[in-house]
Each structure stands twice: as structure tokens, then as C-alpha cells.
Design an enzyme around this catalytic site. Structure first.
Site, PDB file in Angstrom:
ATOM      1  N   LYS A 169       0.832  -1.201   0.000  1.00 23.30           N
ATOM      2  CA  LYS A 169       0.000   0.000   0.000  1.00 23.30           C
ATOM      3  C   LYS A 169       0.867   1.252   0.000  1.00 23.30           C
ATOM      4  CE  LYS A 169      -4.137  -1.805   2.075  1.00 23.30           C
ATOM      5  NZ  LYS A 169      -4.565  -2.383   3.335  1.00 23.30           N
ATOM      6  N   ARG A 192       1.807   4.706   1.357  1.00 19.82           N
ATOM      7  CA  ARG A 192       1.628   5.397   2.634  1.00 19.82           C
ATOM      8  C   ARG A 192       2.468   6.671   2.644  1.00 19.82           C
ATOM      9  NH1 ARG A 192      -2.698   3.185   3.784  1.00 19.82           N
ATOM     10  NH2 ARG A 192      -2.770   1.135   4.755  1.00 19.82           N
ATOM     11  N   TYR A 212       3.702   6.565   9.648  1.00 16.85           N
ATOM     12  CA  TYR A 212       3.130   6.497   8.301  1.00 16.85           C
ATOM     13  C   TYR A 212       1.613   6.616   8.365  1.00 16.85           C
ATOM     14  CZ  TYR A 212       3.236   1.552   9.697  1.00 16.85           C
ATOM     15  OH  TYR A 212       3.131   0.381  10.397  1.00 16.85           O
ATOM     16  N   LYS A 237      -1.409   5.330  10.446  1.00 11.14           N
ATOM     17  CA  LYS A 237      -1.531   3.877  10.374  1.00 11.14           C
ATOM     18  C   LYS A 237      -0.534   3.162  11.290  1.00 11.14           C
ATOM     19  CE  LYS A 237      -4.051   2.048   7.937  1.00 11.14           C
ATOM     20  NZ  LYS A 237      -5.471   1.703   8.214  1.00 11.14           N
ATOM     21  N   GLY A 244      41.322  28.094  14.246  1.00 11.30           N
ATOM     22  CA  GLY A 244      40.385  29.051  13.670  1.00 11.30           C
ATOM     23  C   GLY A 244      40.444  30.354  14.438  1.00 11.30           C
ATOM     24  N   GLN A 245      39.425  31.137  14.234  1.00  8.99           N
ATOM     25  CA  GLN A 245      39.321  32.449  14.857  1.00  8.99           C
ATOM     26  C   GLN A 245      39.436  32.380  16.381  1.00  8.99           C
ATOM     27  OE1 GLN A 245      39.072  35.420  13.373  1.00  8.99           O
ATOM     28  NE2 GLN A 245      38.928  36.401  15.372  1.00  8.99           N
ATOM     29  N   PHE A 246      38.909  31.300  16.975  1.00 11.26           N
ATOM     30  CA  PHE A 246      38.882  31.217  18.434  1.00 11.26           C
ATOM     31  C   PHE A 246      39.996  30.351  19.008  1.00 11.26           C
ATOM     32  CE2 PHE A 246      34.332  31.749  17.247  1.00 11.26           C
ATOM     33  CZ  PHE A 246      34.155  33.001  17.804  1.00 11.26           C
ATOM     34  N   THR A 256      31.089  19.833  19.503  1.00  2.00           N
ATOM     35  CA  THR A 256      30.134  19.661  18.404  1.00  2.00           C
ATOM     36  C   THR A 256      30.313  18.311  17.723  1.00  2.00           C
ATOM     37  OG1 THR A 256      31.575  20.498  16.658  1.00  2.00           O
ATOM     38  CG2 THR A 256      30.277  22.145  17.857  1.00  2.00           C
ATOM     39  N   ASP A 294      27.850  34.668   8.755  1.00  2.00           N
ATOM     40  CA  ASP A 294      29.178  34.392   8.197  1.00  2.00           C
ATOM     41  C   ASP A 294      29.140  33.116   7.363  1.00  2.00           C
ATOM     42  OD1 ASP A 294      31.823  34.631   7.616  1.00  2.00           O
ATOM     43  OD2 ASP A 294      32.564  34.112   9.610  1.00  2.00           O
TER      44      ASP A 294
HETATM   45  P1  ADP Z   1      36.794  28.852  14.150  1.00  2.00           P
HETATM   46  O1  ADP Z   1      35.321  28.739  13.970  1.00  2.00           O
HETATM   47  O2  ADP Z   1      37.241  28.972  15.563  1.00  2.00           O
HETATM   48  O3  ADP Z   1      37.335  29.882  13.245  1.00  2.00           O
HETATM   49  P2  ADP Z   1      37.066  26.660  12.454  1.00  2.00           P
HETATM   50  O4  ADP Z   1      35.644  26.312  12.496  1.00  2.00           O
HETATM   51  O5  ADP Z   1      37.545  27.393  11.268  1.00  2.00           O
HETATM   52  O6  ADP Z   1      37.417  27.465  13.729  1.00  2.00           O
HETATM   53  O7  ADP Z   1      37.912  25.327  12.672  1.00  2.00           O
HETATM   54  C1  ADP Z   1      39.265  25.200  12.311  1.00  2.00           C
HETATM   55  C2  ADP Z   1      39.472  23.926  11.512  1.00  2.00           C
HETATM   56  O8  ADP Z   1      39.115  22.793  12.312  1.00  2.00           O
HETATM   57  C3  ADP Z   1      38.555  23.846  10.295  1.00  2.00           C
HETATM   58  O9  ADP Z   1      39.172  24.341   9.172  1.00  2.00           O
HETATM   59  C4  ADP Z   1      38.290  22.372  10.144  1.00  2.00           C
HETATM   60  O10 ADP Z   1      39.251  21.772   9.333  1.00  2.00           O
HETATM   61  C5  ADP Z   1      38.425  21.836  11.544  1.00  2.00           C
HETATM   62  N1  ADP Z   1      37.098  21.601  12.142  1.00  2.00           N
HETATM   63  C6  ADP Z   1      36.350  22.504  12.827  1.00  2.00           C
HETATM   64  N2  ADP Z   1      35.206  21.962  13.260  1.00  2.00           N
HETATM   65  C7  ADP Z   1      35.209  20.674  12.852  1.00  2.00           C
HETATM   66  C8  ADP Z   1      34.280  19.573  12.990  1.00  2.00           C
HETATM   67  N3  ADP Z   1      33.122  19.725  13.636  1.00  2.00           N
HETATM   68  N4  ADP Z   1      34.605  18.402  12.427  1.00  2.00           N
HETATM   69  C9  ADP Z   1      35.756  18.267  11.756  1.00  2.00           C
HETATM   70  N5  ADP Z   1      36.667  19.245  11.594  1.00  2.00           N
HETATM   71  C10 ADP Z   1      36.415  20.439  12.123  1.00  2.00           C
END
Ligand code: ADP
Ligand code: MG
Length: 501
Positions: A26, A28, A39, A53, A252-254, A315, A363
């Protein structure tokens, strides 16, 4: 009410719960949410959903897999898959192979996420970290409940023990080690195996199965946080001792981002926030909202560790890393038209979800998307830019401001909206179709701020045909009202994808 993750009309084979019931097929209407797959009957003429169902809770699902077509199957029953749960298989036929693959993958991911969240909740209650045998006995005896139990670290490193009080057998405490089978599953007294400890405990809350009693009452040393506690201790707070670090992923940035495991089992990415780089208190408030944003094309925030410095943001981990790097180096062969458009589709769906929650990314760019093992793209770092403490990044005149992804209204008046996200989405599509080129390569930021408001636009990438390019350019209309929103965008991209397949 939980969001619908996927909806689709499938043919369902009757489940033969009774041997005598006739075999039938069926149509569904299937709906997948965070909690279950349900479903419904449906009216094909009016395209209307009718009565429910049946449904299966995701936590009851044991496995999801493709099935070979039955012998001499008609065309509409070529793409079968089955969902195995305790009442037997749910046998379903999808219209196309792609739809089937999408459902199987999403079901697997949803189930995994569900377990993950159940784990967080339950671990808060019955798991007593750093408790030894005699402390456990003392606590259980002070509560003095028959069947009172807790789970603690065993004296053997990395192992866990269930401590249980019974009043029947002269009121004594018993201690059961949680054992691991050769396949890596967990079991207690008799060999009932489970993939995770919470599942094992859940089972023994209902079945003694070899122990003196079933696990009747949770006894815990974890007092619930008072609701007035400023930066409250909630499910978003994770214990840093539950994290192990595997490898550096990048900076990264942080600051540094690392790959790690949570509770020794679950892959996670851990952002270690460099001191002074983020306005932390504001972010921690925001994290509570971010935790609730769940979508298969958004990188899931699992929790934060804020009781120490540096603070951590934990994350979902995506094994193929950053989309920009993936476009430049990670694609093993030349990508197909479908692959490129799939990436755009993934992002548009994640963003449509954010838009529906009135959440602005601010961003969006290939560097803020990640790619999982299957090549699915997920959007990350949404809203985070608001907490960056770095003028070079936050001021539109700063060298790190995403000028190349910004529409005129942001460059001129810092006016952010879902429509400024759509502009950035167009630029991100351009990054995808140029395999990671820098937008407006030959111009510097000052020239871009000058020329984009005067009408300068990105050229058509070689890999993008006219249709694809017209989608990009629709994102770069000056008048914000005339730009599509993400919901429309997701449909447009989906339609084009159907044409290709
Ligand atoms: P920020 O947000 O602090 O600037 P990013 O997000 O650019 O840092 O992270 C730096 C690097 O780490 C990224 O280029 C990526 O390769 C890696 N990375 C970040 N988050 C993840 C994730 N959740 N899984 C896999 N790799 C990640
Ligand atoms: Mg980032």
C-alpha cells in the site's frame, strides 16, 4: 511538536504480524521526526494526508538497510529498504535510489543523535563519577530503597560497575561489573548485549536477568542544579573529564579545534576557546538556544564546558573537514554536476531551517561548512561571529570581515538579515562551482566595498551552466525583497537536481 525531517510517499509491504494476514502493498505517507518514523493513509487525488496507520520510535530501531528487490519486482518496487525494530521489519519501497539512500542515511543519523541525547540526559542521573565502592554502599544504604542503584567507575580504569541494594537478601549491596564482549558490546550478569551502557541500564531497569533484583530506583549524588544558578548547570554543560583528545584539526578564529571522543565512544570536535577571543558569557547564554537547533545539514552543538578556562565548545565531528579545503583538494575525482548541486542543496536546506527559526548566520561561506564521511555538507558556526572579540573581524572595515560574502546593505549599513545570508549563499555556490576560488580574486577589500554597491558581480564559473548561474545571480539582487528566501532557494535547487537525475 517535533520538526518533520523528511516526508515521502512510499509503498509499504504488509508486515504479516499474523501469519494468516494477506500479503499486500500500500502507498503510505511517511514522516520522519527527531523521535519517530510514522506512516499515514493518504488521498492521492487531493494529495492529502489522512489517518495515522503506524509508527516506530527511533530508539526502538535496531538497524536500517537496503534490501535486494524481490524476484520479478515491478518497476515501482525496485528500491527496497527495511527498518528492523522489535516488532519485526518495516519493509518499504522508495521511488528512486537517491530517495532511498537519503532516508537510510538520515534514519541512521537521527537514531545516532537520539542515542546521544538520551545518553546526556541519563548520564546526569544515575552515573556517579569518581565514586568508590564504599562510598556507593554508604549512599545506597542512606537512601535505603530496595532496588536502589547507581553506576560508578570501577576500580579497573575505563570500566564501570553497577552497585545495587536489595532488602530481600539481608539488605546487602551487590556490585556488578559491566563487561565488554569481543564485539565491543556491553553486558551485565547474564549475557544480554547492548551497544551502549544507557541501553543496558534501561534493559535492567525492567529485567533482573541474573541479578538479585532489577534496577528499581536511581540513587544519585548529583544534586539537581538550583534554577537560579546564574550560568546554570544544564544539559548543555559537559564534564571535560568525559572528553579525550585524539588529534588537532586546525586553528580558527577562536583557537585550536581538536578531534576527540566523548565517553570514549562518540566522535566529537572540541573548540578550545582562546582566552580573550570570545565574549564568553553572552555565548554561553546563546549556546542554550543553539543546542535546540537540530537539522541534518547543521553541525550539531552537543554542549559546552564552561567551568574551566579555556572553555570548550563540543560539536558533531565531520571526518571530511572544512568544505573549502575539500573543494580545493579533497575531491578525489572531478566532481559531477549532481555532486556540486547536492552540496548546494545540503546548504540550502540547513539554511532554510535556520531561516525558519529566524536565526541569522552572519558568516556563511565555504570555510564555515564541513563535509561528513558520505560527502554531505553541513553548515557550522552560525551566529558565532557576534561573540568574536576582534575588531579586524567584526568591523566591516576590518581585514577579517567577510567583505567578499557581504551584500551592499551590510557593507554600507551593517544590516544583517536572512537576505544577507542569501547573498552569502550565492557566493558560497560560486565557491563550490569554482572548486574553492577566492571571490573577486583580483580585488582587495576596499575595492570590493566600493564596487559591489555599484553593481559589480561575480562571473559565471566554467562548471556552472546558465541555470545554475541564474540561481547565483538571483542571490545578488540589490533590492533585498526581491532576493529569494532559503525556503524558495531549497525548492529551486531541489527541482534542478531532479532534472539532472
Ligand atoms: P573557528 O570557527 O574557531 O574559526 P574553524 O571552524 O575554522 O574554527 O575550525 C578550524 C578547523 O578545524 C577547520 O578548518 C576544520 O578543518 C576543523 N574543524 C572545525 N570543526 C570541525 C568539525 N566539527 N569536524 C571536523 N573538523 C572540524
Ligand atoms: Mg569557522
Amino acid at each position: 511538536m517535533s520538526e518533520n525531517i523528511l516526508e515521502e510517499i512510499f509503498i509499504k509491504r504488509s508486515q504479516q504480524k499474523k501469519k494468516t494476514s494477506p500479503l499486500n502493498y500500500k502507498e503510505r505517507w511517511f514522516i520522519l521526526t527527531q523521535e519517530k518514523i510514522a506512516y499515514y493513509e493518504y488521498d492521492p487525488d487531493k494529495w492529502k494526508r489522512k489517518g495515522l496507520k503506524g509508527s516506530v520510535d527511533l530508539e526502538k530501531i535496531k538497524c536500517v538497510e537496503t534490501v535486494q528487490p524481490e524476484h520479478n519486482s515491478p518497476q515501482e518496487r525496485m528500491f527496497a529498504f527495511q527498518i528492523i525494530y522489535d516488532e519485526g521489519p518495516l519493509y518499504i519501497f522508495a521511488r528512486t535510489e537517491v530517495i532511498r539512500a537519503q532516508w537510510i542515511q538520515t534514519l541512521k543519523e537521527s537514531k545516532y543523535k537520539q542515542i546521544f541525547f538520551i545518553v546526556i540526559h541519563i548520564f546526569c542521573r544515575w552515573y556517579c563519577k569518581n565514586m568508590n565502592r564504599s562510598q556507593a554502599e554508604e549512599l545506597l544504604k542512606s537512601e535505603n530503597k530496595d532496588g536502589g542503584f547507581l553506576v560508578r567507575d570501577s576500580s579497573k580504569a575505563g570500566k564501570y560497575t553497577v552497585s545495587l541494594l536489595t532488602k530481600s537478601a539481608c539488605g546487602s549491596c551487590r556490585h556488578y561489573n559491566i563487561c565488554t564482549s569481543v564485539q565491543g558490546q556491553f553486558y551485565l550478569a547474564e549475557k544480554h548485549n547492548f551497544n551502549t551502557i544507557p541501553e543496558l541500564i534501561n534493559y535492567h531497569q525492567h529485567n533482573a536477568a541474573g541479578m538479585v533484583s532489577r534496577l528499581k530506583y536511581i540513587v544519585s549524588n548529583r544534586t539537581r542544579p538550583p534554577s537560579t544558578a546564574g550560568l546554570g548547570y544544564g544539559v548543555w554543560e559537559m564534564d571535560p573529564l568525559d572528553l579525550t583528545f585524539i588529534k588537532d584539526l586546525g586553528t580558527g578564529q577562536f583557537g585550536m579545534v581538536k578531534h576527540g571522543k566523548w565517553l570514549g565512544q562518540h566522535d566529537v570536535a572540541i573548540k578550545m576557546i582562546k582566552e580573550g577571543s570570545m565574549s564568553e558569557d553572552d555565548f554561553i547564554e546563546e549556546a542554550k538556544i543553539m543546542m535546540k537547533l537540530r537539522h541534518e545539514n547543521l553541525v550539531q552543538l552537543y554542549g559546552v564546558c564552561t567551568k574551566q578556562r579555556p572553555i570548550y565548545i563540543v560539536t558533531e565531528f565531520l571526518s571530511n573537514g572544512c568544505l573549502l579545503t575539500y573543494l580545493k583538494e579533497g575531491l578525489r575525482q572531478h566532481p559531477t554536476a549532481i555532486q556540486l548541486l547536492e552540496m548546494c542543496k545540503d546548504v540550502s536546506e540547513g539554511m532554510a531551517f535556520l531561516e525558519s527559526k529566524q536565526y541569522i548566520h552572519r558568516d556563511l561561506a565555504a570555510r564555515n561548512c564541513l563535509v561528513d564521511t558520505n560527502g554531505t555538507v553541513k553548515v557550522t558556526d552560525f551566529g558565532l561571529s557576534r561573540y568574536v572579540l576582534d575588531d579586524e573581524y567584526t568591523s566591516s572595515a576590518g581585514s577579517k570581515f567577510p567583505v567578499r560574502w557581504s551584500p551592499p546593505e551590510v557593507l554600507l549599513y551593517c544590516k544583517f538579515s536572512s537576505k544577507s545570508d542569501i547573498w552569502a549563499y550565492g557566493v558560497l555556490m560560486w565557491e563550490i562551482y569554482t572548486l574553492g576560488k577566492l571571490p573577486y580574486e583580483r580585488l582587495n577589500n576596499t575595492e570590493i566595498v566600493d564596487q559591489v554597491p555599484r553593481g559589480l558581480r561575480l562571473y559565471r564559473p566554467q562548471l556552472a551552466n546558465e541555470k545554475v548561474y541564474s540561481i547565483m545571480t538571483s542571490c545578488w539582487i540589490d533590492v533585498t525583497e526581491e532576493r529569494p528566501n532559503f525556503q524558495e532557494m531549497a525548492l529551486t535547487v531541489q527541482d534542478l537536481l531532479y532534472e539532472l537525475q
